[in-house]
Each structure stands twice: as C-alpha cells, then as structure tokens.
Write an enzyme that holds these catalytic residues in place. Structure first.
Site, PDB file in Angstrom:
ATOM      1  N   ARG A 409       0.863  -1.240   0.032  1.00 57.58           N
ATOM      2  CA  ARG A 409      -0.026   0.030   0.075  1.00 57.58           C
ATOM      3  C   ARG A 409       0.863   1.220  -0.021  1.00 57.58           C
ATOM      4  NH1 ARG A 409      -3.928   2.576   4.648  1.00 57.58           N
ATOM      5  NH2 ARG A 409      -5.087   4.219   3.118  1.00 57.58           N
ATOM      6  N   HIS A 410       0.430   2.337  -0.573  1.00 52.72           N
ATOM      7  CA  HIS A 410       1.075   3.542  -0.679  1.00 52.72           C
ATOM      8  C   HIS A 410       1.339   4.246   0.846  1.00 52.72           C
ATOM      9  CE1 HIS A 410      -2.664   5.755   0.329  1.00 52.72           C
ATOM     10  NE2 HIS A 410      -3.005   5.206  -0.461  1.00 52.72           N
ATOM     11  N   HIS A 590      -2.946   0.356  -3.287  1.00 48.72           N
ATOM     12  CA  HIS A 590      -3.992   0.814  -2.334  1.00 48.72           C
ATOM     13  C   HIS A 590      -4.140  -0.268  -1.372  1.00 48.72           C
ATOM     14  CE1 HIS A 590      -4.560   4.256  -5.206  1.00 48.72           C
ATOM     15  NE2 HIS A 590      -4.558   3.216  -6.109  1.00 48.72           N
TER      16      HIS A 590
END
EC number: 3.1.3.-
Length: 661
Positions: A409-410, A590
C-alpha cells in the site's frame, strides 16, 4: 536461566556470514572465471543476480572469453537539475533528432574508460567511497554552470571552485586504484563539463542553440559519484530496447523479450533489405536476426552496470549569508506558514483525542508498549518461515527458488493527513510549503493545483515509510526486478521511495499500470486526474516511458466485478509475462491491492475449488500505510514478508503560542 559461557577454542575457521558471494557461487558448482564474470557484470549486488546472469548466459559463446569489462567514473546530477537536463534531452531529440549526447545520461566524466580484470570490480567500487572520505565534502557555495555553444559542441561548464573539487576526486580515485593494482587509468581534469549536444547536423545548430539559451540551469543541485561498467565488445554499437516480444521462427533469429536491450551495429540498418537486422541480446548474450521495428533506440548507459553510487554533500542550504537574532516581527508570526493556522486543525484535534484514548489505555492497563495495544501476539521475524526459507536458499546454494510477489500500500498521503490543504498551500497558483511534513516542492502538472486536489502526493513521512520498506527488503537480501504501480501519484511516489530504500539499479523502472488503481466509483464525485508518464519523469520519478499498460482506463463508472477483473488481468499478466525473465515482482497500489493480489494469484492455481470470491472485506480497514503483503509461487501461497512491519503514531500540528505564559 544460566548465562552462555564464551568459547575459548573453536575449530570453525569462519562463520557462514563471512562466506563471500564468490565462494557461494563456487559451492554452487560454477567455475571461478564464470563466477567472477557474473559478479562483475551484475555489479556484485547479490549471489541471486549473479546466478541468474549465469543461467541466462549459459548458451553465450563469449561466456568463457578473457575479455575484461570497461569501467568509467562519472559525477552525475540528480534531483531538479537532472529533470531539467532530461527535459532538454527530450526537446532536442524531438526537435533535431538523435545526437551523440543522447547516448548517455547527463554526466561529468572524471575518469575515462579503462579496462580492469573481473576480480577487481568489487575493490573498484569500494574505492569510490574511500575517495569521498579522503577528499571531503564539496564546496559550500552554489555550483554554477556556464553554457557554451559552438557549431560542433554544446555544453555546460562547471564553475572553477567545484571543478577543482571534482578534479581532486578524479586524481584521488586514480591514485587509490593504482596503489593496489596495475590497472591503467587516467583522470579527466581538463574543462569539466556536461555535454548537451555533439555530432549533430549543421542544420540543427540554430534550434539547439535556442534550446540551450532558453535553459536556465538550476543552481541548487545534488550530485552523485557513479562507477559504471560495460561490455567492451559493444563499445561501438547502438543500443535498442525491445518494445514488442518475438518468438524465433528460424534458427538464425533472435528471441525478443520485453525490457531486454539489443546491441546493433549502425551499418546493419544501411545494409538491411527487409528491415531485419543482426543484433546481440544484453540479457542472454545470444545473437541473431530480429525485426528492427520491434525495438526503439535508447541511451547506451541503459545497458551499463552501476557498481557504486555515492551522494556528495548537499551544499545549497549553506549558501545563505548569516543573519542576526530574531526580530520582534519574526516573533509575532510573519513567517509564511503562520497564516495557515487552520491547516489540519480538524485532523490534529482527532489525533489528540486518539492520544488521550491511548494514554488512558496505558494508565489503566499499566501497559508499557504500543506493540501490546496495536499488534496482538508478537512475531519473531528472525525465525519466520519466509526468512528461514530465504536464508536456506542462499546458504544451501539453491539456484532456483520460488519467486516472490509483493503488494504494497502507498505511504502517508497529504489529503488524509491535513484535510483540505490546497487552499492553504497555494498562493497565486504557486505552491508554498507550510508544514515540514508537506512536500518540499510540487512538480508542474497539466491540471495545476486542481490536479493535486484530485490526485494527492505523499507527505515527507510517506516517502520515508516507503524507503523503510525498501531498506527492510534490502537488509533481508530480497531484490526486486519488476515494479508496477497504480497511476495515482501517491503510489508512484511510494514506488520511487521503495526503490530508493532498496538502492535498486536505475535500470529497475516503475511501470505505471492503470489496472492497479482502486475502485473508480470512489473518485467519481471529484473526478480522476493522473499525471502523465512524462510529467512523472520530469518530477524525478524513475518511470518506464516505454511501458504499455495491460489495462487502459477511462473516467466512466464501473461495477465492483469490473474493478476486480481489471486488477486480476493486470496482476496475472504481469506475473506471467515476467516469469521467463525471472526476478521478484511488486505491485504498489492501495489498501485493497493486497487482498486483490491474493485473489488474482490464487486464480492461477490448477485447483480452483478453494478460491474465494472477490469481496471488499473488513480487513481493508486493517491495512495501514505501506503495509506489505507477500506470496510465493508455485503453487501460490500467502507467506510472511521477509521484513517486519513498521508502526507510526499520529502527530497533531503544534501551536507554539501555547508556550506564552
């Protein structure tokens, strides 16, 4: 428990940790000459890379040739100056066609090409760090670049003070190498410069001159010392990157693999009657005929090996004159950030409430560790299954192991940290940084500040979170060869931060894949506005400009089933298409990307009976920034990541006025 007594006598001569990569390759059965050649060709990065190189070059007729590699020592710009120079490269190429400068990345040559035996490559790389330590930091004044234009050469010449410093670096490197070997090399100490154009058509002179005059080189620049090597057989060849795969139909044809580089002599294009040319694969060393239309010319440096990169001290912040003590007006709050008192106010208040709950929990339960509250049972990462398996693969000499595929995930995003931030941070469409955790600068994009409302960047902490994961992977001994990122800016920046922490070779580029973007309908109210690959590249992100996405995405609505199918197509295609090339894969997207990866790869199994249907589960809320998921194949199983997670506490905005009594 009794204390462990120290051993006074031991029969072991050295521990496993002391075994060198060369010794491991020899234990795996590779001949010494081949092992040394593989280590030199891969920059001594890892046993895995070297063994992969040997396996892909098993049919290379030159693998046993005694032909030492050529090395070259550069000072290379990074950051804004590099972006500016690459923009000049693009403009000059599109306006005037290819010239000699396009064969190389922007650089200053410190030591010209020299040959060195393969067994010296590691020491040549170590000497770069030693030289910086011996010579010291660069001058603290601003580095100035003076344009020079003539009918056969255009460039930027270095200011005298910095030129003298770089000359000392070059001379010291020559001394350092010469003192321990008989290698013949020569420092380049005359008129240090960055070449902008040479070997160009006379008709292009005026256009190139105009481009040089329009360029105002940024003064606040960062630099790296870089040592590269190349295969000397192809010193006079052009380099082409494969843009479309091809399977040979005849015995004299060369297989084309996406991402490979092909060495081709210039004369091949002149003598070819049908568009087929003879070339040699960088990936395998094999040669044969190929359709030239399936390739695109690129810089020679793309096919070089980076052995060492050492950052020079950033001096731009020290160039300001000293100022006196604080004035009354300064104490009253005239700094630019003081007019943003409402920035992140709501988020800060929520954070302080969470802190109150946390400290209440600590006091009531007498817990002394946040790990107890947030993590549940602890895990011993040193003894985790994945770490043990990875360790055994290396120490036992296993040349073929199950590939890693990761989903990340970012990192921390600006909009969810500060709330509505754009109105506070733009003055007359110019970005003003009003909190230390906000980006230092924002790149130009077609949508302007409105684009940043729809497509948020990372905070500074978000960048650091991504770097921590890359650092953890590097320390765990896991390399990444294929990087795919959602087109959201926060995801591409996370990919860059991850690669920075991994210290990946610049040849490992970010493939921007729309198939990895989250559910489009979540963004329909405010619209979707991504930066283009060119804009991302100009922003200093190492994006693969030649990558063709598996999924093209428009701004129309989609069903949840269509969303999951979009991600499945991209992930499965990426894993399958990179299988032959080998190397580990990471998808950066995400919170839902981790779950999506598991579903997509489980559907690659032969047995589909146990595969669960796609759904957005409750676990989505338990995926923090830079959470890392891992799978290994085949068969595809969820496993423990090779590095531990990181925990971050929230921090509210501090108001210095509370100190006023």
């Amino acid at each position: 428990m009794a204390n462990l007594p120290p051993r006074k006598v031991t029969s072991a001569s050295k521990s496993k940790q002391d075994v060198s990569p060369l010794q491991i390759l020899l234990q795996m059965g590779f001949r010494r000459q081949r092992a040394l050649k593989a280590l030199a060709a891969t920059g001594n990065r890892s046993v895995q890379l070297a063994s992969d190189w040997l396996l892909t070059h098993v049919s290379d007729s030159n693998i046993d040739a005694d032909d030492p590699r050529e090395y070259i020592f550069y000072a290379s710009p990074t950051g804004p100056l590099l972006s500016q120079l690459l923009e000049f490269w693009d403009k000059s190429k599109s306006t005037c066609g290819w010239n000699g400068a396009h064969n190389f990345l922007p650089h200053i040559t410190l030591v010209s090409f020299f040959k060195a035996p393969d067994d010296t490559s590691l020491n040549l790389a170590k000497a770069v760090r030693q030289v910086v330590e011996n010579v010291g930091d660069p001058p603290k004044c601003t580095l100035k670049l003076e344009p020079y234009v003539s009918h056969n050469f255009m460039g930027l010449f270095i200011s005298e003070e910095h030129a003298e410093y770089l000359k000392k670096i070059a001379v010291q490197y020559v001394k350092q190498v010469s003192s321990v070997s008989s290698i013949n090399l020569e420092a380049h100490v005359k008129s240090l410069h960055i070449t902008l154009a040479y070997h160009f058509e006379e008709s292009s002179y005026e256009d190139l001159k105009t481009l040089v005059e329009e360029m105002q080189p940024v003064e606040h620049s960062s630099w790296e010392l870089r040592l590269y090597s190349r295969d000397p057989r192809f010193a006079n060849h052009q380099v082409y990157k494969v843009t479309q795969g091809y399977s040979p139909q005849a015995s004299d044809e060369l297989e084309l693999v996406l991402g490979d580089y092909i060495y081709i002599e210039e004369k091949e294009f002149d003598i070819s009657p049908d568009g087929w040319v003879h070339g040699t694969s960088w990936l395998t060393g094999l040669n044969g005929y190929l359709p030239a239309v399936y390739t695109r010319r690129t810089a020679e440096t793309d096919a070089w090996t980076l052995l060492k990169a050492v950052s020079l001290g950033n001096n731009c912040s020290d160039c300001k004159s000293e100022s006196g003590s604080n004035t009354d007006s300064e104490m009253a709050g005239t700094y630019p950030h003081e007019d943003a008192a409402d920035l992140a106010y709501k988020k800060s208040e929520e954070t302080y409430q969470e802190w109150d709950k946390y400290w209440s929990e600590v006091m009531n339960s007498r817990s002394d560790s946040i790990l107890t509250i947030t993590q549940g049972l602890p895990m011993n990462w040193e003894l985790s299954k994945a770490a043990e398996e990875m360790k055994n693969n290396i120490t036992n000499g296993t040349s073929k192991s199950r590939r890693w595929v990761f989903a990340l995930r970012h990192g921390e995003r600006v909009d969810l940290t500060y709330g509505p931030w754009v109105p506070h941070c733009f003055e007359n469409d110019t970005y003003v940084r009003k909190d230390l955790n906000l980006p230092l600068k924002l790149a130009h994009r077609a949508g302007g500040k409105g684009g940043y409302v729809k497509d948020t960047p990372l905070t500074r902490l978000g960048w650091f979170q991504a770097q921590l994961v890359g650092e953890g992977m590097r320390m765990a001994g896991v390399s990444i060869k294929h990087v795919y990122a959602s087109p959201a800016l926060r995801c591409v920046e996370t990919a860059q931060g991850f690669l920075d922490g991994l210290r990946a070779d610049p040849s490992v580029k970010i493939k921007v894949e729309p198939g990895l973007f989250e559910f489009k309908n979540w963004h329909m109210p405010k619209g979707i506005d991504f930066m283009t690959p060119i804009e991302l590249c100009k922003a200093g992100l190492n994006v693969d400009m030649t990558y063709k996405p598996y999924v093209e995405m428009d701004a129309s609505a989609e069903t949840m089933d269509e969303f999951f199918k979009r991600g499945e197509v991209a992930m499965q295609a990426a894993v399958n298409d990179t299988e032959k090339d080998g190397g580990n894969v990471i998808f950066i997207g995400h919170a839902i990307t981790l779950d999506q990866m598991v579903g997509a790869l489980h559907r690659l199994r032969d047995d589909m009976e146990d595969v669960q249907p796609y759904e957005i589960g409750r676990n989505l809320l338990k995926v923090p920034y830079c959470a890392l998921g891992a799978m290994r194949g085949k068969p595809w199983d969820v496993v423990s990541p090779p590095c531990p997670p990181s925990i971050n506490s929230s921090s509210g905005r501090f108001d210095w006025r509370i100190l006023i009594k």
